[in-house]
Design a protein around this motif. Sequence first.
Motif, PDB file in Angstrom:
ATOM      1  N   GLU A  93      39.317 -35.012  87.475  1.00 55.92           N
ATOM      2  CA  GLU A  93      39.871 -34.669  86.160  1.00 55.92           C
ATOM      3  C   GLU A  93      40.869 -35.727  85.696  1.00 55.92           C
ATOM      4  O   GLU A  93      40.850 -36.134  84.530  1.00 55.92           O
ATOM      5  CB  GLU A  93      40.586 -33.313  86.218  1.00 55.92           C
ATOM      6  CG  GLU A  93      39.692 -32.115  86.252  1.00 55.92           C
ATOM      7  CD  GLU A  93      40.505 -30.832  86.289  1.00 55.92           C
ATOM      8  OE1 GLU A  93      41.421 -30.673  85.455  1.00 55.92           O
ATOM      9  OE2 GLU A  93      40.229 -29.992  87.168  1.00 55.92           O
ATOM     10  N   VAL A  94      41.722 -36.154  86.616  1.00 53.57           N
ATOM     11  CA  VAL A  94      42.729 -37.166  86.274  1.00 53.57           C
ATOM     12  C   VAL A  94      42.036 -38.479  85.916  1.00 53.57           C
ATOM     13  O   VAL A  94      42.399 -39.125  84.929  1.00 53.57           O
ATOM     14  CB  VAL A  94      43.745 -37.362  87.430  1.00 53.57           C
ATOM     15  CG1 VAL A  94      44.650 -38.552  87.162  1.00 53.57           C
ATOM     16  CG2 VAL A  94      44.578 -36.097  87.622  1.00 53.57           C
ATOM     17  N   GLN A  95      41.023 -38.881  86.687  1.00 53.95           N
ATOM     18  CA  GLN A  95      40.311 -40.129  86.394  1.00 53.95           C
ATOM     19  C   GLN A  95      39.630 -40.075  85.025  1.00 53.95           C
ATOM     20  O   GLN A  95      39.632 -41.067  84.285  1.00 53.95           O
ATOM     21  CB  GLN A  95      39.291 -40.452  87.497  1.00 53.95           C
ATOM     22  CG  GLN A  95      39.923 -40.887  88.804  1.00 53.95           C
ATOM     23  CD  GLN A  95      40.880 -42.054  88.660  1.00 53.95           C
ATOM     24  OE1 GLN A  95      40.662 -42.999  87.908  1.00 53.95           O
ATOM     25  NE2 GLN A  95      41.997 -41.976  89.374  1.00 53.95           N
ATOM     26  N   LYS A  96      39.065 -38.924  84.667  1.00 55.82           N
ATOM     27  CA  LYS A  96      38.467 -38.775  83.336  1.00 55.82           C
ATOM     28  C   LYS A  96      39.530 -38.912  82.258  1.00 55.82           C
ATOM     29  O   LYS A  96      39.321 -39.585  81.250  1.00 55.82           O
ATOM     30  CB  LYS A  96      37.777 -37.413  83.207  1.00 55.82           C
ATOM     31  CG  LYS A  96      36.451 -37.336  83.900  1.00 55.82           C
ATOM     32  CD  LYS A  96      35.827 -35.956  83.722  1.00 55.82           C
ATOM     33  CE  LYS A  96      34.601 -35.808  84.581  1.00 55.82           C
ATOM     34  NZ  LYS A  96      34.055 -34.451  84.552  1.00 55.82           N
ATOM     35  N   ALA A  97      40.679 -38.279  82.479  1.00 54.89           N
ATOM     36  CA  ALA A  97      41.767 -38.358  81.497  1.00 54.89           C
ATOM     37  C   ALA A  97      42.265 -39.793  81.370  1.00 54.89           C
ATOM     38  O   ALA A  97      42.548 -40.258  80.254  1.00 54.89           O
ATOM     39  CB  ALA A  97      42.912 -37.429  81.898  1.00 54.89           C
ATOM     40  N   ILE A  98      42.369 -40.496  82.479  1.00 57.25           N
ATOM     41  CA  ILE A  98      42.795 -41.905  82.430  1.00 57.25           C
ATOM     42  C   ILE A  98      41.788 -42.715  81.624  1.00 57.25           C
ATOM     43  O   ILE A  98      42.173 -43.558  80.816  1.00 57.25           O
ATOM     44  CB  ILE A  98      42.959 -42.479  83.864  1.00 57.25           C
ATOM     45  CG1 ILE A  98      44.176 -41.843  84.551  1.00 57.25           C
ATOM     46  CG2 ILE A  98      43.105 -44.001  83.827  1.00 57.25           C
ATOM     47  CD1 ILE A  98      44.289 -42.152  86.034  1.00 57.25           C
ATOM     48  N   GLY A  99      40.513 -42.443  81.816  1.00 53.94           N
ATOM     49  CA  GLY A  99      39.474 -43.139  81.058  1.00 53.94           C
ATOM     50  C   GLY A  99      39.573 -42.876  79.562  1.00 53.94           C
ATOM     51  O   GLY A  99      39.411 -43.788  78.748  1.00 53.94           O
ATOM     52  N   VAL A 100      39.868 -41.634  79.199  1.00 58.11           N
ATOM     53  CA  VAL A 100      40.004 -41.290  77.778  1.00 58.11           C
ATOM     54  C   VAL A 100      41.219 -41.993  77.171  1.00 58.11           C
ATOM     55  O   VAL A 100      41.152 -42.534  76.075  1.00 58.11           O
ATOM     56  CB  VAL A 100      40.106 -39.754  77.598  1.00 58.11           C
ATOM     57  CG1 VAL A 100      40.522 -39.387  76.192  1.00 58.11           C
ATOM     58  CG2 VAL A 100      38.788 -39.101  77.957  1.00 58.11           C
ATOM     59  N   VAL A 101      42.326 -41.990  77.912  1.00 57.50           N
ATOM     60  CA  VAL A 101      43.560 -42.622  77.426  1.00 57.50           C
ATOM     61  C   VAL A 101      43.376 -44.131  77.369  1.00 57.50           C
ATOM     62  O   VAL A 101      43.912 -44.801  76.495  1.00 57.50           O
ATOM     63  CB  VAL A 101      44.764 -42.229  78.315  1.00 57.50           C
ATOM     64  CG1 VAL A 101      45.981 -43.071  78.013  1.00 57.50           C
ATOM     65  CG2 VAL A 101      45.078 -40.755  78.137  1.00 57.50           C
ATOM     66  N   GLY A 102      42.621 -44.676  78.319  1.00 58.18           N
ATOM     67  CA  GLY A 102      42.360 -46.106  78.323  1.00 58.18           C
ATOM     68  C   GLY A 102      43.446 -46.935  78.976  1.00 58.18           C
ATOM     69  O   GLY A 102      43.567 -48.124  78.705  1.00 58.18           O
ATOM     70  N   SER A 103      44.223 -46.335  79.838  1.00 58.28           N
ATOM     71  CA  SER A 103      45.301 -47.075  80.493  1.00 58.28           C
ATOM     72  C   SER A 103      44.781 -47.814  81.708  1.00 58.28           C
ATOM     73  O   SER A 103      44.054 -47.269  82.528  1.00 58.28           O
ATOM     74  CB  SER A 103      46.412 -46.128  80.932  1.00 58.28           C
ATOM     75  OG  SER A 103      47.380 -46.845  81.670  1.00 58.28           O
ATOM     76  N   MET A 104      45.202 -49.084  81.835  1.00 50.93           N
ATOM     77  CA  MET A 104      44.832 -49.847  83.020  1.00 50.93           C
ATOM     78  C   MET A 104      45.930 -49.787  84.077  1.00 50.93           C
ATOM     79  O   MET A 104      45.828 -50.394  85.122  1.00 50.93           O
ATOM     80  CB  MET A 104      44.555 -51.297  82.649  1.00 50.93           C
ATOM     81  CG  MET A 104      45.755 -52.052  82.145  1.00 50.93           C
ATOM     82  SD  MET A 104      45.287 -53.744  81.798  1.00 50.93           S
ATOM     83  CE  MET A 104      46.886 -54.436  81.490  1.00 50.93           C
TER      84      MET A 104
END
Length: 167
Positions: free
Chosen positions: A83-94
């Motif tokens: 879930e966190v990885q999906k959210a990071i992908g949506v936010v687009g943070s590197m």
Amino acid sequence: MPSRESAIALAGNDPALLEAIRRARKLLNRRALAGAAAGAVPVPGLDWLVDAALISKLMPAINAEFGLTPEQLDRLPKRKQEEVQKAIGVVGSMLIGKFITREMVVKMAQTIGVRMTAKTAAKYVPLAGQAVSALIGYTAIRYLGESHIRDCVAVCKAAHLKLPAPR
């Protein structure tokens, strides 16, 4: 990509998120002031080195306030990690959930490159230039930090992540 509303607006009425924002901003303010002090020193290149060092320590510290360091994420159940990885992908943070590398710091510096170039050029104007350089350094680090705090809040909200206890 999260909207450009403030981290506090994104947090809503979540007291844990609001407290994490407060702690992260406290860290950010200290590091931005250190960057400003380095910007006032009339030694070409010193400010870039100091800023890179500050940023490479600041981003993981902000991540830690939100429970988003690689170590903290590894302790989550597999489903929550996804879930966190999906959210990071949506936010687009590197920068969330990753070890900060030299290449990442270079990319961040490129993000604020125009400001940094102006900061370096301003150093060559006696006194006033050093003050302008310090101000540009402060605002550049604040900009990066605030943007990262916003991204962390967006990830926490999207993944319904329970924040760690304050250190």
